[in-house]
Design a protein around this motif. Structure first.
Motif, PDB file in Angstrom:
ATOM      1  N   GLY A  26      38.508 -40.735 -99.755  1.00  0.00           N
ATOM      2  CA  GLY A  26      38.677 -41.245 -98.394  1.00  0.00           C
ATOM      3  C   GLY A  26      39.102 -40.149 -97.433  1.00  0.00           C
ATOM      4  O   GLY A  26      38.594 -40.060 -96.316  1.00  0.00           O
ATOM      5  N   LEU A  27      40.028 -39.305 -97.875  1.00  0.00           N
ATOM      6  CA  LEU A  27      40.457 -38.187 -97.039  1.00  0.00           C
ATOM      7  C   LEU A  27      39.310 -37.221 -96.782  1.00  0.00           C
ATOM      8  O   LEU A  27      39.145 -36.723 -95.665  1.00  0.00           O
ATOM      9  N   MET A  28      38.517 -36.955 -97.806  1.00  0.00           N
ATOM     10  CA  MET A  28      37.371 -36.041 -97.645  1.00  0.00           C
ATOM     11  C   MET A  28      36.330 -36.637 -96.698  1.00  0.00           C
ATOM     12  O   MET A  28      35.752 -35.917 -95.885  1.00  0.00           O
ATOM     13  N   MET A  29      36.098 -37.925 -96.780  1.00  0.00           N
ATOM     14  CA  MET A  29      35.133 -38.572 -95.884  1.00  0.00           C
ATOM     15  C   MET A  29      35.633 -38.524 -94.443  1.00  0.00           C
ATOM     16  O   MET A  29      34.856 -38.288 -93.520  1.00  0.00           O
ATOM     17  N   GLY A  30      36.922 -38.743 -94.244  1.00  0.00           N
ATOM     18  CA  GLY A  30      37.491 -38.662 -92.902  1.00  0.00           C
ATOM     19  C   GLY A  30      37.330 -37.268 -92.315  1.00  0.00           C
ATOM     20  O   GLY A  30      36.990 -37.111 -91.145  1.00  0.00           O
ATOM     21  N   LYS A  31      37.554 -36.257 -93.120  1.00  0.00           N
ATOM     22  CA  LYS A  31      37.397 -34.879 -92.647  1.00  0.00           C
ATOM     23  C   LYS A  31      35.921 -34.602 -92.327  1.00  0.00           C
ATOM     24  O   LYS A  31      35.621 -33.936 -91.337  1.00  0.00           O
ATOM     25  N   ALA A  32      35.017 -35.114 -93.136  1.00  0.00           N
ATOM     26  CA  ALA A  32      33.581 -34.917 -92.890  1.00  0.00           C
ATOM     27  C   ALA A  32      33.163 -35.563 -91.566  1.00  0.00           C
ATOM     28  O   ALA A  32      32.367 -34.992 -90.816  1.00  0.00           O
ATOM     29  N   VAL A  33      33.720 -36.722 -91.258  1.00  0.00           N
ATOM     30  CA  VAL A  33      33.407 -37.391 -89.996  1.00  0.00           C
ATOM     31  C   VAL A  33      33.930 -36.556 -88.822  1.00  0.00           C
ATOM     32  O   VAL A  33      33.241 -36.387 -87.815  1.00  0.00           O
ATOM     33  N   ASP A  34      35.140 -36.011 -88.953  1.00  0.00           N
ATOM     34  CA  ASP A  34      35.698 -35.155 -87.898  1.00  0.00           C
ATOM     35  C   ASP A  34      34.832 -33.924 -87.675  1.00  0.00           C
ATOM     36  O   ASP A  34      34.566 -33.544 -86.538  1.00  0.00           O
ATOM     37  N   ILE A  35      34.405 -33.298 -88.740  1.00  0.00           N
ATOM     38  CA  ILE A  35      33.563 -32.097 -88.636  1.00  0.00           C
ATOM     39  C   ILE A  35      32.238 -32.441 -87.978  1.00  0.00           C
ATOM     40  O   ILE A  35      31.754 -31.723 -87.111  1.00  0.00           O
ATOM     41  N   SER A  36      31.663 -33.561 -88.365  1.00  0.00           N
ATOM     42  CA  SER A  36      30.388 -33.988 -87.782  1.00  0.00           C
ATOM     43  C   SER A  36      30.531 -34.260 -86.286  1.00  0.00           C
ATOM     44  O   SER A  36      29.668 -33.866 -85.487  1.00  0.00           O
ATOM     45  N   ALA A  37      31.617 -34.899 -85.890  1.00  0.00           N
ATOM     46  CA  ALA A  37      31.843 -35.186 -84.466  1.00  0.00           C
ATOM     47  C   ALA A  37      32.020 -33.890 -83.678  1.00  0.00           C
ATOM     48  O   ALA A  37      31.481 -33.740 -82.581  1.00  0.00           O
ATOM     49  N   THR A  38      32.752 -32.944 -84.238  1.00  0.00           N
ATOM     50  CA  THR A  38      32.955 -31.658 -83.570  1.00  0.00           C
ATOM     51  C   THR A  38      31.635 -30.908 -83.432  1.00  0.00           C
ATOM     52  O   THR A  38      31.353 -30.332 -82.374  1.00  0.00           O
ATOM     53  N   GLN A  39      30.809 -30.936 -84.473  1.00  0.00           N
ATOM     54  CA  GLN A  39      29.501 -30.276 -84.393  1.00  0.00           C
ATOM     55  C   GLN A  39      28.635 -30.923 -83.320  1.00  0.00           C
ATOM     56  O   GLN A  39      27.922 -30.231 -82.587  1.00  0.00           O
ATOM     57  N   ALA A  40      28.681 -32.234 -83.201  1.00  0.00           N
ATOM     58  CA  ALA A  40      27.897 -32.930 -82.179  1.00  0.00           C
ATOM     59  C   ALA A  40      28.382 -32.538 -80.783  1.00  0.00           C
ATOM     60  O   ALA A  40      27.566 -32.317 -79.871  1.00  0.00           O
ATOM     61  N   GLU A  41      29.701 -32.423 -80.603  1.00  0.00           N
ATOM     62  CA  GLU A  41      30.232 -32.011 -79.296  1.00  0.00           C
ATOM     63  C   GLU A  41      29.818 -30.579 -78.966  1.00  0.00           C
ATOM     64  O   GLU A  41      29.454 -30.275 -77.828  1.00  0.00           O
ATOM     65  N   ARG A  42      29.869 -29.702 -79.953  1.00  0.00           N
ATOM     66  CA  ARG A  42      29.456 -28.304 -79.728  1.00  0.00           C
ATOM     67  C   ARG A  42      27.965 -28.226 -79.365  1.00  0.00           C
ATOM     68  O   ARG A  42      27.576 -27.433 -78.514  1.00  0.00           O
ATOM     69  N   GLN A  43      27.141 -29.061 -79.999  1.00  0.00           N
ATOM     70  CA  GLN A  43      25.716 -29.070 -79.680  1.00  0.00           C
ATOM     71  C   GLN A  43      25.485 -29.570 -78.261  1.00  0.00           C
ATOM     72  O   GLN A  43      24.659 -29.025 -77.528  1.00  0.00           O
ATOM     73  N   ARG A  44      26.224 -30.591 -77.836  1.00  0.00           N
ATOM     74  CA  ARG A  44      26.087 -31.085 -76.459  1.00  0.00           C
ATOM     75  C   ARG A  44      26.526 -30.018 -75.461  1.00  0.00           C
ATOM     76  O   ARG A  44      25.927 -29.886 -74.387  1.00  0.00           O
ATOM     77  N   GLU A  45      27.546 -29.240 -75.806  1.00  0.00           N
ATOM     78  CA  GLU A  45      27.963 -28.138 -74.932  1.00  0.00           C
ATOM     79  C   GLU A  45      26.861 -27.093 -74.814  1.00  0.00           C
ATOM     80  O   GLU A  45      26.587 -26.589 -73.726  1.00  0.00           O
ATOM     81  N   ALA A  46      26.231 -26.752 -75.940  1.00  0.00           N
ATOM     82  CA  ALA A  46      25.126 -25.786 -75.905  1.00  0.00           C
ATOM     83  C   ALA A  46      23.972 -26.331 -75.064  1.00  0.00           C
ATOM     84  O   ALA A  46      23.360 -25.597 -74.287  1.00  0.00           O
ATOM     85  N   ASP A  47      23.687 -27.616 -75.208  1.00  0.00           N
ATOM     86  CA  ASP A  47      22.630 -28.240 -74.405  1.00  0.00           C
ATOM     87  C   ASP A  47      22.999 -28.237 -72.925  1.00  0.00           C
ATOM     88  O   ASP A  47      22.149 -28.007 -72.068  1.00  0.00           O
TER      89      ASP A  47
END
Length: 161
Positions: A26-47
């Motif tokens: 559960g902790l690993m899945m939560g961290k994976a969701v956080d990383i995915s959200a951060t990557q999506a925000e970084r991609q929107r910034e690049a866009d």
């Protein structure tokens, strides 16, 4: 002692191990969701950087087009189809949405004497990118919100490409 039977304390230990494994997963899945959200925000910034610079370049092209009178566009749609000429002149392929909001809700920057000299996002989210910008976007260093990333073209101001 009979064989093939679990003792009560052995069953309890297996249950505890299972609970521990589920907690770690559960902790690993939560961290994976956080990383995915951060990557999506970084991609929107690049866009946002890419699309904002498309607008800046389109406004520059609009102003500097020979025979156009060195005026700024009165609306973003003028960048898609320049009303100053009888034939279709495009400075931008389409009106791109703000990558942060997904809408065409840009905040427009007014030009002296009328027209639009730039755009910016309406998003107040704190950017992940705070340095390492291109020369054209160097003013974005250490900004506290994406709304502070202003993509402008000022005629005769020595703009960077």
């Amino acid at each position: 002692m009979a064989t093939g039977r679990y003792l009560p304390h052995q069953a309890g230990m297996a249950y505890l191990w299972l609970m521990g494994v589920l907690l770690v997963m559960g902790l690993m899945m939560g961290k994976a969701v956080d990383i995915s959200a951060t990557q999506a925000e970084r991609q929107r910034e690049a866009d946002l950087l890419y699309i904002g610079n498309l607008y800046r370049q389109a406004i520059q092209h609009y102003v500097e087009t020979k025979g156009g009178g060195n005026r700024y566009p009165s609306k973003l749609e003028d960048l898609v189809s320049d009303p100053r000429f009888p034939n279709t002149v495009r400075h931008l392929r389409q009106i791109y949405p703000d990558p942060e909001t997904g809408q065409r809700d840009w905040s427009l920057i007014g030009a002296p004497g009328g027209g639009i000299m730039g755009v910016r996002s309406v998003s107040t989210r704190k950017p992940h990118k705070i340095d390492g910008f291109s020369e054209a976007d160097a003013d974005f260093t250490n900004k506290q919100s994406l709304a502070e990333w202003v993509f402008v073209y000022q005629a005769g101001a020595g703009n960077r490409p």
